[in-house]
Design a protein around this motif. Structure first.
Motif, PDB file in Angstrom:
ATOM      1  N   LYS A 172     -58.981  73.632 -23.190  1.00  0.00           N
ATOM      2  CA  LYS A 172     -59.532  72.322 -23.641  1.00  0.00           C
ATOM      3  C   LYS A 172     -58.450  71.321 -23.383  1.00  0.00           C
ATOM      4  O   LYS A 172     -58.133  70.230 -23.185  1.00  0.00           O
ATOM      5  CB  LYS A 172     -59.699  72.478 -25.017  1.00  0.00           C
ATOM      6  N   GLY A 173     -56.849  71.925 -23.841  1.00  0.00           N
ATOM      7  CA  GLY A 173     -55.771  71.391 -23.518  1.00  0.00           C
ATOM      8  C   GLY A 173     -55.477  70.804 -21.994  1.00  0.00           C
ATOM      9  O   GLY A 173     -55.236  69.649 -21.960  1.00  0.00           O
ATOM     10  N   HIS A 174     -55.829  71.689 -21.269  1.00  0.00           N
ATOM     11  CA  HIS A 174     -55.562  71.395 -19.954  1.00  0.00           C
ATOM     12  C   HIS A 174     -56.360  70.112 -19.212  1.00  0.00           C
ATOM     13  O   HIS A 174     -55.737  69.382 -18.640  1.00  0.00           O
ATOM     14  CB  HIS A 174     -55.445  72.649 -19.014  1.00  0.00           C
ATOM     15  N   PHE A 175     -57.654  70.464 -19.523  1.00  0.00           N
ATOM     16  CA  PHE A 175     -58.559  69.616 -19.117  1.00  0.00           C
ATOM     17  C   PHE A 175     -58.597  68.117 -19.657  1.00  0.00           C
ATOM     18  O   PHE A 175     -59.025  67.142 -19.263  1.00  0.00           O
ATOM     19  CB  PHE A 175     -59.978  70.105 -18.855  1.00  0.00           C
ATOM     20  N   ASP A 176     -58.108  68.046 -20.869  1.00  0.00           N
ATOM     21  CA  ASP A 176     -57.938  66.958 -21.780  1.00  0.00           C
ATOM     22  C   ASP A 176     -57.021  66.171 -20.801  1.00  0.00           C
ATOM     23  O   ASP A 176     -56.698  65.027 -20.927  1.00  0.00           O
ATOM     24  CB  ASP A 176     -57.536  67.114 -23.001  1.00  0.00           C
ATOM     25  N   LYS A 177     -55.804  66.729 -20.527  1.00  0.00           N
ATOM     26  CA  LYS A 177     -54.426  66.086 -20.203  1.00  0.00           C
ATOM     27  C   LYS A 177     -54.472  65.853 -18.692  1.00  0.00           C
ATOM     28  O   LYS A 177     -53.903  64.891 -18.267  1.00  0.00           O
ATOM     29  CB  LYS A 177     -53.229  66.966 -20.452  1.00  0.00           C
ATOM     30  N   THR A 178     -55.190  66.748 -17.840  1.00  0.00           N
ATOM     31  CA  THR A 178     -54.975  66.388 -16.336  1.00  0.00           C
ATOM     32  C   THR A 178     -55.591  65.115 -15.845  1.00  0.00           C
ATOM     33  O   THR A 178     -56.703  64.839 -16.308  1.00  0.00           O
ATOM     34  CB  THR A 178     -55.467  67.607 -15.671  1.00  0.00           C
ATOM     35  N   ASP A 179     -55.109  64.603 -14.961  1.00  0.00           N
ATOM     36  CA  ASP A 179     -55.726  63.385 -14.215  1.00  0.00           C
ATOM     37  C   ASP A 179     -56.518  63.788 -13.148  1.00  0.00           C
ATOM     38  O   ASP A 179     -57.296  62.831 -12.517  1.00  0.00           O
ATOM     39  CB  ASP A 179     -54.553  62.463 -13.825  1.00  0.00           C
ATOM     40  N   ALA A 180     -56.446  64.972 -12.471  1.00  0.00           N
ATOM     41  CA  ALA A 180     -57.041  65.359 -11.464  1.00  0.00           C
ATOM     42  C   ALA A 180     -58.375  65.524 -11.523  1.00  0.00           C
ATOM     43  O   ALA A 180     -58.948  66.083 -12.767  1.00  0.00           O
ATOM     44  CB  ALA A 180     -56.510  66.666 -10.807  1.00  0.00           C
TER      45      ALA A 180
END
Length: 814
Positions: A172-180
């Motif tokens: 969740k943290g990764h996909f919340d933060k990523t702009d890609a």
């Protein structure tokens, strides 16, 4: 957000990866997680390299070279020349690390689970890195992430348990933060809390995708593979299998657990509680609908949703009087298997508690027997429990469907279908939910069982008959032509799909497991392999098709002697060859007994009246309780043709020669004229009436001179007919003087049978019998004065072939 997973075949090479790129580029979603497997076949190569190294075989080096070549070639085909340097550098660096790890296994002569996980993880690490760079080069907003930074497990190598608390937070943290928009990551691989590489088990890429989908509450999980969804059966084994448009999570879990390889069984678990749908699609045909997996609902349509199987299975049984009423036996049994990492896939236990039987992987059976015998050593020594029993070369076959519990008789239908095809059932299990009915069968019967069940439950009652034809002369050729002409009609009107799988003449034989093209069988047979009756039978056994029928169009005693082998292997026999049914009574009865015991019809209608339903009618009379009192018959179409055309203006020789040329007689006309053919026919009718009779019990009043009967070949036989023309003319004149006709008559009454030439007066039922027609008069308890009469064409290739065809249709309607 959507999660897309692509399996090994989808990313096997540059061409396929381009297809993957097109699918991802056309996917509409705010963010996309793309989970990829290793390049097709690379995981197996990595495991093989590790194994060879552990055996201190230098062969591991060539395997590593294959792995290197696969990846470097893929990079060169996908990545522009200007950008290749960076990617190649990274790939070579990882390959160098891989080589170091494998060399370590070589040096110490073993491989640990921890080292194995590190080695095998390189497949997904390399594929995901290459694919992410390719996506970026093609203008997609893509980034690479190492799955080991997101998926966290315990330290249990080779099939680690996921720590969902940490993993869900990471994802969740990764996909919340990523702009890609697109994140590319490897499936199957993870890491422990201590940072060691772990794996999620073979097929774990599906599981990785499901974990990510559940963690981020994805809109859908799309799994792309090389087939268009989950099928009603394995399409590699059942050609008629169809994709299932929509099934429930529970049905999908059952199908995947029991061998539907398109979906890794644990995949459904993470998304089940979230209600996230799974869509299985085909990378190579993305426009196909595929299979949608969702929560259970009241689905209309078929009760059985799929048929599947697990191969390489063994049964482990524990039984003995000491198990009855003793608490804890089952606990100890399952506990010892669990402690040694042996998974149980099938359980059945007698209600008396006298025995427990479980299905496990055949790879674990030796170990299982050993540990169970050790665990129950005391009880075995005291004779209270028998040593564990192992049975191998088995498979589990299962019917799956949510709505099965609402319909009576499915189990009976399943087991009846298997029984009709001689598929022996070793064990049965059915849960209280009735979502799955499972049976253990021989592994060699899997293909036949799957096809038979699929035909029964999915193919609108179209029954496939697989024919193996011996003899393609006059009768055989006519029969094949009739099959060719009528195939479409039979499929449409009678729901019978008739295929000729094998055929043989005296010189050559051919087989085609997809069905021989009957427009070109002559040419194909001419270039076939050397004919061999034993090999012909062995091939039919090996093919092991459902509803197999051996069709004998010969007059060969050698071929007739093989019937027992066919019937004893549940292969039906249809024959126009009279030799078997007119042989010793014990052999005739043995064949009939085999047919009943192995549920393999043995039909020989053409033995007596070519295409006339004489035997079938007689069977119905007997079955309905009638009793035959007397049989009178003209049973030789050839002899009737001869005496209908012989007169004082012709010669007996010329008429017999003409009958032979027209195909009314056997190739050796002496068989007909000597009366032996008619003797066989009346013998068969007497036996089918329920009487025990041998050929030597039949009185043969032959009209042929002794010299004619003793000839050794056709040339000498025809010469003898010329020699005795005067005696034949004398017979004719004697009958004509009484205004009678000559007919060769067979009779059975009061346990006695005879055949011979008779003068038939006007008014008799036989008098006006024309051409090559046959006639049978059945005098029975129900027809004592006015007999039941069956009359019609009794000779000729066409009508004989139609009689064989009719027997095959009878089998199809059983």
């Amino acid at each position: 957000m959507k999660v897309l997973k692509f399996g090994g075949t989808s990313v096997a090479n540059a061409k396929n990866i381009n297809l993957v790129k097109n699918i991802v580029a056309n996917t509409e979603a705010e963010k996309i997680a793309v989970v990829v497997s290793a390049l097709g076949g690379v995981t197996d190569l990595l495991l093989n390299a590790a194994y060879l190294a552990s055996q201190q075989s230098e062969g591991y080096r060539s395997v590593l070279l294959d792995i290197e070549e696969r990846h470097l070639n893929t990079v060169k085909e996908l990545i522009n020349i200007n950008s290749q340097s960076k990617v190649l550098s990274k790939v070579k660096s990882e390959l160098n690390t891989l080589e170091t790890l494998v060399e370590g296994a070589y040096l110490i002569g073993e491989i640990t689970p921890k080292l194995s996980d590190k080695i095998v993880s390189f497949g997904e690490l390399l594929s995901s890195y290459i694919i992410s760079d390719f996506f970026a080069q093609e203008g997609l907003d893509a980034q690479y992430v190492d799955s080991r930074k997101l998926i966290i497990t315990d330290e249990h190598n080779e099939k680690a348990t996921v720590n969902f608390t940490i993993t869900n937070s990471n994802c969740k943290g990764h996909f919340d933060k990523t702009d890609a928009k697109i994140t590319v990551m490897g499936g199957f691989i993870a890491s422990s809390e201590k940072g060691n590489s772990t794996t999620l088990g073979r097929g774990g890429s599906d599981y990785t995708a499901a974990i990510v989908a559940a963690a981020v509450d994805a809109e859908v999980l799309e799994i792309y593979t090389d087939v268009s969804g989950m099928y009603t059966a394995n399409p590699k084994l059942v050609k008629q299998a169809k994709a299932i448009p929509h099934i429930s999570y529970e049905e999908a879990m059952e199908l995947s657990h029991f061998g539907a390889k398109v979906l890794y069984p644990p995949t459904i678990q993470p998304v089940l509680s979230k209600g996230i749908s799974i869509h299985i699609k085909n990378t190579f045909e993305p426009e196909n609908a595929g299979t949608l997996i969702t929560k259970s609902k009241n689905q209309k349509g078929r009760t059985v949703r799929g048929i599947t199987h697990v191969g390489n299975t063994a049964l482990l049984s524990l039984e003995g009087p000491g198990m009855v009423g003793i608490p804890g036996i089952s606990k100890r049994f399952f506990e010892i298997l669990s402690q040694h990492g042996i998974s149980v896939v099938f359980i059945t236990q007698a209600s008396s508690e006298h025995s427990i039987c479980v299905g496990i992987s055949a790879n674990d059976i030796e170990k299982a027997v050993e540990i169970v015998n050790e665990a129950f050593e005391v009880e075995i020594e005291r004779g209270k429990i028998k040593p564990a029993l192992a049975e191998t070369d088995l498979a589990i076959i299962a019917l799956v469907g949510d709505n099965m519990k609402k319909h009576q008789g499915l189990s009976g239908k399943m087991f009846s279908t298997l029984g009709k095809n001689n598929v022996n059932i070793r064990a049965i299990a059915q849960g209280a939910s009735e979502r799955n009915i499972s049976a253990v069968i021989n592994e060699s019967d899997v293909k036949k069982a799957l096809n038979a069940l699929h035909e029964e439950f999915f193919e609108e009652n179209v029954k496939q008959l697989n024919l193996f034809v011996m003899g393609v002369g006059n009768v055989g050729a006519k029969f094949l032509e009739q099959v060719r002409q009528q195939r479409s009609y039979l499929k449409e009107k009678l729901k019978l799909n008739i295929r000729v799988i094998g055929m043989s003449n005296s010189r050559t034989m051919i087989f085609d497991d997809g069905g021989i093209n009957l427009d070109q069988w002559n040419e194909k047979l001419a270039s076939g392999e050397k004919a061999d009756k034993a090999k012909f039978f062995e091939t039919i056994q090996k093919l092991n098709y459902r509803n197999s029928i051996f069709v004998d169009n010969t007059a060969s005693g050698d071929v007739a002697s093989t019937y027992a082998s066919y019937l004893g292997n549940s292969i039906s026999v249809v024959t126009c060859n009279k030799i078997a049914c007119s042989s010793e009574f014990e052999n005739y009865q043995h064949l009939k007994d085999l047919a009943r015991a192995y549920n393999a019809p043995f039909l020989f209608e053409t033995n007596v009246g070519a295409g006339l339903p004489i035997i079938d009618t007689l069977k119905h009379l007997i079955a309905s309780g009638d009793k035959v009192l007397k049989i009178q018959a003209v049973l030789s179409g050839s002899l009737n043709f001869v005496f209908n055309n012989f007169n004082d203006q012709t010669t007996f020789h010329d008429i017999v020669k003409h009958a032979q040329e027209e195909g009314y007689t056997e190739p050796d006309p002496k068989i007909d004229l000597s009366g032996i053919d008619v003797m066989r026919k009346i013998l068969i009718l007497a036996r089918e009436s329920g009487n025990r009779l041998e050929i030597d019990d039949i009185a043969n009043n032959s009209f042929l001179p002794e010299e004619s009967l003793k000839t050794a070949n056709n040339e000498d036989f025809f010469a003898s007919l010329v020699k005795y023309e005067d005696s034949f003319q004398e017979m004719y004149a004697k009958a004509a003087a009484k205004d009678s006709k000559l007919k060769y008559v067979a009779q059975y009454e009061d346990g006695k049978a005879s055949v011979g030439l008779q003068e038939i007066p006007k008014g008799h039922d036989f008098y006006n019998l024309e051409g090559s027609d046959n006639i049978v008069l059945f005098y029975t308890e129900r027809y004592p004065n006015q007999p039941m009469i069956i009359k019609g064409a009794g000779a000729g290739a066409d009508v004989t072939a139609s009689g064989i065809f009719a027997d095959i249709i009878r089998i199809g309607n059983f």
